[in-house]
Design an enzyme around this catalytic site. Sequence first.
Site, PDB file in Angstrom:
ATOM      1  N   GLU A  60       1.114  -1.100   0.486  1.00 45.03           N
ATOM      2  CA  GLU A  60       0.274   0.232   0.504  1.00 45.03           C
ATOM      3  C   GLU A  60       1.065   1.773   0.009  1.00 45.03           C
ATOM      4  OE1 GLU A  60      -3.213   1.085   0.119  1.00 45.03           O
ATOM      5  OE2 GLU A  60      -2.162   2.966   0.005  1.00 45.03           O
TER       6      GLU A  60
ATOM      7  N   ASP B 248      -6.433  -3.829  -6.027  1.00 46.89           N
ATOM      8  CA  ASP B 248      -7.183  -3.595  -5.525  1.00 46.89           C
ATOM      9  C   ASP B 248      -6.807  -1.448  -5.608  1.00 46.89           C
ATOM     10  OD1 ASP B 248      -8.912  -2.668  -2.031  1.00 46.89           O
ATOM     11  OD2 ASP B 248      -9.180  -2.487  -4.598  1.00 46.89           O
TER      12      ASP B 248
ATOM     13  N   PRO C 102      -1.899   8.295  -7.663  1.00 45.62           N
ATOM     14  CA  PRO C 102      -0.551   7.504  -7.717  1.00 45.62           C
ATOM     15  C   PRO C 102      -0.996   5.747  -8.695  1.00 45.62           C
ATOM     16  CG  PRO C 102      -1.709   8.002  -5.810  1.00 45.62           C
ATOM     17  CD  PRO C 102      -2.378   9.323  -5.839  1.00 45.62           C
TER      18      PRO C 102
HETATM   19  N1  SAM Z   1     -12.151  -0.280  -4.023  1.00 45.44           N
HETATM   20  C1  SAM Z   1     -11.905   0.939  -4.494  1.00 45.44           C
HETATM   21  C2  SAM Z   1     -12.092   0.690  -5.822  1.00 45.44           C
HETATM   22  O1  SAM Z   1     -13.087  -0.044  -6.635  1.00 45.44           O
HETATM   23  O2  SAM Z   1     -11.433   2.199  -6.052  1.00 45.44           O
HETATM   24  C3  SAM Z   1      -9.952   0.765  -3.795  1.00 45.44           C
HETATM   25  C4  SAM Z   1      -9.897   0.943  -2.212  1.00 45.44           C
HETATM   26  S1  SAM Z   1      -8.625   0.774  -1.726  1.00 45.44           S
HETATM   27  C5  SAM Z   1      -9.325   1.900  -0.934  1.00 45.44           C
HETATM   28  C6  SAM Z   1      -7.120   1.566  -3.382  1.00 45.44           C
HETATM   29  C7  SAM Z   1      -5.960   1.576  -2.196  1.00 45.44           C
HETATM   30  O3  SAM Z   1      -4.336   1.858  -3.444  1.00 45.44           O
HETATM   31  C8  SAM Z   1      -5.277   3.148  -1.459  1.00 45.44           C
HETATM   32  O4  SAM Z   1      -5.074   2.712  -0.404  1.00 45.44           O
HETATM   33  C9  SAM Z   1      -4.621   3.643  -2.620  1.00 45.44           C
HETATM   34  O5  SAM Z   1      -3.353   4.074  -1.451  1.00 45.44           O
HETATM   35  C10 SAM Z   1      -3.708   2.127  -2.626  1.00 45.44           C
HETATM   36  N2  SAM Z   1      -2.895   2.562  -3.917  1.00 45.44           N
HETATM   37  C11 SAM Z   1      -2.703   3.392  -5.089  1.00 45.44           C
HETATM   38  N3  SAM Z   1      -2.181   3.615  -5.632  1.00 45.44           N
HETATM   39  C12 SAM Z   1      -1.350   2.631  -5.280  1.00 45.44           C
HETATM   40  C13 SAM Z   1       0.443   3.032  -5.852  1.00 45.44           C
HETATM   41  N4  SAM Z   1       0.939   3.112  -6.956  1.00 45.44           N
HETATM   42  N5  SAM Z   1       1.021   1.465  -4.530  1.00 45.44           N
HETATM   43  C14 SAM Z   1      -0.067   0.793  -4.096  1.00 45.44           C
HETATM   44  N6  SAM Z   1      -1.184   1.222  -3.395  1.00 45.44           N
HETATM   45  C15 SAM Z   1      -1.506   2.258  -4.503  1.00 45.44           C
END
Ligand code: SAM
Length: 295
Positions: free
Chosen positions: A118, A168, A175
């Site tokens: 994450e 996910d 990001p």
């Molecule tokens: N279920 C949601 C959806 O369908 O949009 C996604 C939920 S989850 C909160 C998405 C997560 O991806 C976030 O916690 C965000 O910080 C993380 N994220 C975004 N870009 C990322 C990256 N490059 N590497 C790792 N995590 C990332």
Amino acid sequence: MTDGAAPRTGKGRWVVESLYEKEGFTCAFRADRVLYEEETGQQHLVIFENGLFGRMMTLDGITQVTERDEFIYHEMMTHVPILAHGAAKRVLIVGGGDGGILREVVRHESVEHVTMVEIDPAVTDFCKAQLPRISAGAFDDPRLDLVFADGAKFVEETPASYDVVIVDSTDPIGPGEVLFREEFYRAAKARLTPGGVIVTQNGVPFMQGDELAATMEKFRRLFKVASCYLATIPTYVGGPMAMGWGTDDETLKSISLEELEKRFEKAGLVTRYYTPEVHKAAFALPRYVQGYVNP
Ligand code: SAM
């Protein structure tokens, strides 16, 4: 359109879904109580209470998770690949900061190790504190290796391999954008064990069909099987959501209902959305979605 007075009643603050603003569509959730709001350095995080969906989180104004309907997405993103694989011992979650995918993965006793990568520790911290029902203690599971890093960098650098990779992510802005690039998919594929499978959060095809088409074009170059399956999550507005499916094992998608029922039974899962029948049916794609998968 930014958060502000209600479109109609004027009462309370409304958090406005920003994903389709430039196309001229939005919806709004009344924030009856804002539990947390912060510029995390990666993204703008709001956690608030809504009368219909319970506690929910937005990142950069985009709905991520709500207490009321999260079970649909988290069950389908997790149990479809793990039960189709049939012998998944090592699982990689990229993103997933709210812990919902992790909660569903650790329900599989057959899984021996979960790495979760994450990018934003603030999401995990605040979801553990303000949305505890989503992760339901899964962050304490001894099988978890929680890594705070960019998932795209992680898959480039780690020597580890995984039977199932679950991406996910947020949508391909901010990001999350790197998690929709071919180099990420190629590196993630290199982390798969033989017969492994990757699934990806791939948006709502009716609203974001070009994103699904873009992922499927890359998957067709990388995998013997490039497809998706569907599940309808009410707060991901616009119809069913696509979950990208990439694997070199052509048998996974055509697993029999009988075999799935055996594996589901053996896993001892109590679910609210997933069933073996729903699993099979989820791969039956409407013509317009097929058009994004195989133009
Ligand atoms: N279920 C949601 C959806 O369908 O949009 C996604 C939920 S989850 C909160 C998405 C997560 O991806 C976030 O916690 C965000 O910080 C993380 N994220 C975004 N870009 C990322 C990256 N490059 N590497 C790792 N995590 C990332």
